[in-house]
Write a protein that holds these residues in place. Structure first.
Motif, mmCIF file in Angstrom:
data_model
loop_
_atom_site.group_PDB
_atom_site.id
_atom_site.type_symbol
_atom_site.label_atom_id
_atom_site.label_comp_id
_atom_site.label_asym_id
_atom_site.label_seq_id
_atom_site.Cartn_x
_atom_site.Cartn_y
_atom_site.Cartn_z
ATOM 1 N N VAL A 1 0.839 -1.200 0.000
ATOM 2 C CA VAL A 1 0.000 0.000 0.000
ATOM 3 C C VAL A 1 0.876 1.253 0.000
ATOM 4 O O VAL A 1 0.564 2.236 -0.675
ATOM 5 C CB VAL A 1 -0.988 -0.010 1.186
ATOM 6 N N GLU B 1 0.623 4.148 -2.825
ATOM 7 C CA GLU B 1 0.419 5.577 -2.558
ATOM 8 C C GLU B 1 1.636 6.427 -2.884
ATOM 9 O O GLU B 1 1.500 7.545 -3.364
ATOM 10 C CB GLU B 1 0.038 5.776 -1.083
ATOM 11 N N ARG C 1 -1.281 -2.898 -9.308
ATOM 12 C CA ARG C 1 -1.988 -1.689 -8.870
ATOM 13 C C ARG C 1 -3.502 -1.896 -8.955
ATOM 14 O O ARG C 1 -4.241 -1.570 -8.032
ATOM 15 C CB ARG C 1 -1.557 -0.493 -9.720
ATOM 16 N N ASP D 1 -6.122 -1.799 -5.900
ATOM 17 C CA ASP D 1 -7.231 -0.839 -5.918
ATOM 18 C C ASP D 1 -8.571 -1.554 -5.729
ATOM 19 O O ASP D 1 -9.417 -1.110 -4.958
ATOM 20 C CB ASP D 1 -7.247 -0.050 -7.234
#
Length: 127
Positions: A54, A58, A110, A114
């Motif tokens: 994570v 980010e 990714r 998500d």
């Protein structure tokens, strides 16, 4: 003696839809693919490794020091986790001199994250 929960979790009458079973069987991934996917999900099941992933989701490309600081883990622990994640193509590394910068391997990772985060964020839909 069966309980009401047995009927909810199973079929009250056992009838196999052979056409549907054949369709699903034909679409089933190869055993090696399923095994590789299980390894990836296993890697994602560890909260420490998931925090690292994570952080990369980010923060984009990050060095081990920054990942450790962001996740609250030791640098050696993060390095070990990154080694596992890299072996399973979840992250990739770029070296610049004595620095190692990590990022998510590709857009599929990714997208997977998500979707997992979106799934974890919703409650009670379709239950």
């Amino acid at each position: 003696m069966s309980s009401a929960s047995d009927v909810v979790d199973g079929c009250a009458v056992r009838v196999v839809d052979r056409e549907k079973v054949a369709l699903v069987t034909a679409a089933m991934p190869e055993t090696d693919t399923v095994t590789d996917l299980a390894h990836v999900f296993g890697l994602l099941s560890d909260p420490g490794r998931l925090r690292i992933i994570v952080a990369l989701l980010e923060g984009g490309e990050m060095c081990v020091c920054d990942i450790a600081a962001a996740c609250g883990h030791s640098e050696s622990g993060v390095s070990h986790a990154l080694r596992l994640l890299r072996a399973h193509r979840v992250v990739r590394v770029r070296r610049a001199g004595r620095m190692a910068y990590y990022r998510l391997d590709d857009s599929h990772v990714r997208l997977l994250l998500d979707l997992a985060l979106a799934h974890a964020g919703h409650r009670g839909e379709g239950s």
